[in-house]
Motif scaffolding. Structure first.
Motif, PDB file in Angstrom:
ATOM      1  N   TYR A  21     -58.527 -34.692 -25.587  1.00 59.82           N
ATOM      2  CA  TYR A  21     -58.233 -33.786 -26.701  1.00 59.82           C
ATOM      3  C   TYR A  21     -56.729 -33.511 -26.809  1.00 59.82           C
ATOM      4  O   TYR A  21     -56.199 -33.388 -27.906  1.00 59.82           O
ATOM      5  CB  TYR A  21     -59.006 -32.479 -26.519  1.00 59.82           C
ATOM      6  N   MET A  22     -56.054 -33.452 -25.675  1.00 59.79           N
ATOM      7  CA  MET A  22     -54.626 -33.149 -25.673  1.00 59.79           C
ATOM      8  C   MET A  22     -53.821 -34.222 -26.393  1.00 59.79           C
ATOM      9  O   MET A  22     -52.823 -33.929 -27.050  1.00 59.79           O
ATOM     10  CB  MET A  22     -54.130 -33.003 -24.241  1.00 59.79           C
ATOM     11  N   GLN A  23     -54.248 -35.460 -26.313  1.00 60.27           N
ATOM     12  CA  GLN A  23     -53.526 -36.548 -26.962  1.00 60.27           C
ATOM     13  C   GLN A  23     -53.612 -36.461 -28.487  1.00 60.27           C
ATOM     14  O   GLN A  23     -52.777 -37.006 -29.178  1.00 60.27           O
ATOM     15  CB  GLN A  23     -54.074 -37.895 -26.512  1.00 60.27           C
ATOM     16  N   LYS A  24     -54.630 -35.784 -29.007  1.00 59.78           N
ATOM     17  CA  LYS A  24     -54.859 -35.759 -30.452  1.00 59.78           C
ATOM     18  C   LYS A  24     -54.496 -34.446 -31.119  1.00 59.78           C
ATOM     19  O   LYS A  24     -54.573 -34.332 -32.334  1.00 59.78           O
ATOM     20  CB  LYS A  24     -56.332 -36.058 -30.725  1.00 59.78           C
ATOM     21  N   THR A  25     -54.111 -33.454 -30.337  1.00 59.83           N
ATOM     22  CA  THR A  25     -53.884 -32.131 -30.901  1.00 59.83           C
ATOM     23  C   THR A  25     -52.567 -32.055 -31.672  1.00 59.83           C
ATOM     24  O   THR A  25     -51.594 -32.714 -31.346  1.00 59.83           O
ATOM     25  CB  THR A  25     -53.919 -31.055 -29.791  1.00 59.83           C
ATOM     26  N   LYS A  26     -52.586 -31.259 -32.693  1.00 59.28           N
ATOM     27  CA  LYS A  26     -51.373 -30.997 -33.459  1.00 59.28           C
ATOM     28  C   LYS A  26     -50.661 -29.794 -32.843  1.00 59.28           C
ATOM     29  O   LYS A  26     -51.231 -29.062 -32.045  1.00 59.28           O
ATOM     30  CB  LYS A  26     -51.725 -30.725 -34.919  1.00 59.28           C
ATOM     31  N   ARG A  27     -49.435 -29.571 -33.255  1.00 56.29           N
ATOM     32  CA  ARG A  27     -48.639 -28.481 -32.687  1.00 56.29           C
ATOM     33  C   ARG A  27     -49.305 -27.143 -33.000  1.00 56.29           C
ATOM     34  O   ARG A  27     -49.657 -26.857 -34.141  1.00 56.29           O
ATOM     35  CB  ARG A  27     -47.232 -28.531 -33.257  1.00 56.29           C
ATOM     36  N   ASN A  28     -49.491 -26.331 -31.965  1.00 60.62           N
ATOM     37  CA  ASN A  28     -50.126 -25.023 -32.104  1.00 60.62           C
ATOM     38  C   ASN A  28     -49.676 -24.118 -30.972  1.00 60.62           C
ATOM     39  O   ASN A  28     -48.950 -24.537 -30.084  1.00 60.62           O
ATOM     40  CB  ASN A  28     -51.658 -25.187 -32.109  1.00 60.62           C
ATOM     41  N   TRP A  29     -50.126 -22.878 -30.999  1.00 56.93           N
ATOM     42  CA  TRP A  29     -49.741 -21.895 -29.974  1.00 56.93           C
ATOM     43  C   TRP A  29     -50.776 -21.742 -28.871  1.00 56.93           C
ATOM     44  O   TRP A  29     -50.583 -20.971 -27.944  1.00 56.93           O
ATOM     45  CB  TRP A  29     -49.505 -20.536 -30.622  1.00 56.93           C
ATOM     46  N   TRP A  30     -51.902 -22.469 -28.939  1.00 59.08           N
ATOM     47  CA  TRP A  30     -53.002 -22.218 -28.020  1.00 59.08           C
ATOM     48  C   TRP A  30     -53.240 -23.324 -27.011  1.00 59.08           C
ATOM     49  O   TRP A  30     -53.654 -23.069 -25.887  1.00 59.08           O
ATOM     50  CB  TRP A  30     -54.287 -21.975 -28.801  1.00 59.08           C
ATOM     51  N   PHE A  31     -53.035 -24.572 -27.395  1.00 59.22           N
ATOM     52  CA  PHE A  31     -53.407 -25.680 -26.512  1.00 59.22           C
ATOM     53  C   PHE A  31     -52.353 -26.776 -26.565  1.00 59.22           C
ATOM     54  O   PHE A  31     -51.870 -27.129 -27.639  1.00 59.22           O
ATOM     55  CB  PHE A  31     -54.772 -26.255 -26.930  1.00 59.22           C
ATOM     56  N   LEU A  33     -49.024 -28.992 -24.232  1.00 56.65           N
ATOM     57  CA  LEU A  33     -47.868 -28.779 -23.360  1.00 56.65           C
ATOM     58  C   LEU A  33     -46.897 -27.876 -24.106  1.00 56.65           C
ATOM     59  O   LEU A  33     -46.119 -28.321 -24.936  1.00 56.65           O
ATOM     60  CB  LEU A  33     -47.219 -30.124 -23.006  1.00 56.65           C
ATOM     61  N   ARG A  34     -46.965 -26.590 -23.825  1.00 59.16           N
ATOM     62  CA  ARG A  34     -46.224 -25.595 -24.594  1.00 59.16           C
ATOM     63  C   ARG A  34     -44.935 -25.223 -23.871  1.00 59.16           C
ATOM     64  O   ARG A  34     -44.895 -24.290 -23.082  1.00 59.16           O
ATOM     65  CB  ARG A  34     -47.098 -24.360 -24.805  1.00 59.16           C
ATOM     66  N   LEU A  35     -43.895 -25.981 -24.161  1.00 55.17           N
ATOM     67  CA  LEU A  35     -42.579 -25.707 -23.604  1.00 55.17           C
ATOM     68  C   LEU A  35     -41.611 -25.459 -24.754  1.00 55.17           C
ATOM     69  O   LEU A  35     -41.890 -25.789 -25.902  1.00 55.17           O
ATOM     70  CB  LEU A  35     -42.105 -26.880 -22.759  1.00 55.17           C
ATOM     71  N   VAL A  36     -40.463 -24.903 -24.436  1.00 57.00           N
ATOM     72  CA  VAL A  36     -39.502 -24.526 -25.476  1.00 57.00           C
ATOM     73  C   VAL A  36     -39.122 -25.737 -26.320  1.00 57.00           C
ATOM     74  O   VAL A  36     -39.126 -25.681 -27.553  1.00 57.00           O
ATOM     75  CB  VAL A  36     -38.247 -23.890 -24.833  1.00 57.00           C
ATOM     76  N   TRP A  37     -38.797 -26.859 -25.688  1.00 58.79           N
ATOM     77  CA  TRP A  37     -38.316 -28.007 -26.457  1.00 58.79           C
ATOM     78  C   TRP A  37     -39.431 -28.710 -27.229  1.00 58.79           C
ATOM     79  O   TRP A  37     -39.156 -29.438 -28.160  1.00 58.79           O
ATOM     80  CB  TRP A  37     -37.565 -28.997 -25.578  1.00 58.79           C
ATOM     81  N   THR A  38     -40.699 -28.500 -26.848  1.00 62.01           N
ATOM     82  CA  THR A  38     -41.770 -29.146 -27.609  1.00 62.01           C
ATOM     83  C   THR A  38     -42.020 -28.451 -28.938  1.00 62.01           C
ATOM     84  O   THR A  38     -42.555 -29.066 -29.857  1.00 62.01           O
ATOM     85  CB  THR A  38     -43.072 -29.192 -26.802  1.00 62.01           C
ATOM     86  N   TYR A  39     -41.629 -27.196 -29.059  1.00 65.34           N
ATOM     87  CA  TYR A  39     -41.812 -26.482 -30.328  1.00 65.34           C
ATOM     88  C   TYR A  39     -40.744 -26.833 -31.366  1.00 65.34           C
ATOM     89  O   TYR A  39     -40.934 -26.611 -32.543  1.00 65.34           O
ATOM     90  CB  TYR A  39     -41.799 -24.972 -30.108  1.00 65.34           C
ATOM     91  N   HIS A  40     -39.645 -27.399 -30.938  1.00 63.11           N
ATOM     92  CA  HIS A  40     -38.550 -27.670 -31.862  1.00 63.11           C
ATOM     93  C   HIS A  40     -38.754 -28.929 -32.695  1.00 63.11           C
ATOM     94  O   HIS A  40     -38.128 -29.070 -33.739  1.00 63.11           O
ATOM     95  CB  HIS A  40     -37.221 -27.764 -31.104  1.00 63.11           C
ATOM     96  N   LYS A  46     -45.648 -34.398 -30.005  1.00 69.06           N
ATOM     97  CA  LYS A  46     -46.621 -35.485 -29.974  1.00 69.06           C
ATOM     98  C   LYS A  46     -46.424 -36.372 -28.747  1.00 69.06           C
ATOM     99  O   LYS A  46     -47.389 -36.686 -28.045  1.00 69.06           O
ATOM    100  CB  LYS A  46     -46.505 -36.314 -31.254  1.00 69.06           C
ATOM    101  N   GLY A  47     -45.193 -36.769 -28.460  1.00 68.04           N
ATOM    102  CA  GLY A  47     -44.927 -37.617 -27.300  1.00 68.04           C
ATOM    103  C   GLY A  47     -45.256 -36.943 -25.988  1.00 68.04           C
ATOM    104  O   GLY A  47     -45.850 -37.554 -25.091  1.00 68.04           O
TER     105      GLY A  47
END
Length: 69
Positions: A21-31, A33-40, A46-47
């Motif tokens: 599921y993690m490979q297919k998820t879109k950017r969100n606040w719940w699930f 790899l939630r790090l500072v640089w992944t939100y930018h 995605k990578g």
């Protein structure tokens, strides 16, 4: 002893499902790899999540095998 094996197998399957599921998820606040640089950046999100999901999928049979042994 049997409960520990079943728990380990269950955890291994849960890790596999989460990795898939993690490979297919879109950017969100719940699930994910939630790090500072992944939100930018959507590309970084995605990578990072594709790589993390792949690592979870690779780890899942290892967890299952180690729980059986």
């Amino acid at each position: 002893m049997e409960e520990e094996v079943l728990a380990g197998v269950f955890v291994g399957f849960v890790i596999y499902i989460l990795g898939t599921y993690m490979q297919k998820t879109k950017r969100n606040w719940w699930f994910g790899l939630r790090l500072v640089w992944t939100y930018h950046s959507e590309e970084v999100w995605k990578g990072s999540n594709q790589f993390s999901g792949l690592m979870l999928i690779i780890a899942s049979p290892i967890v299952i095998l180690l729980s059986i042994l």
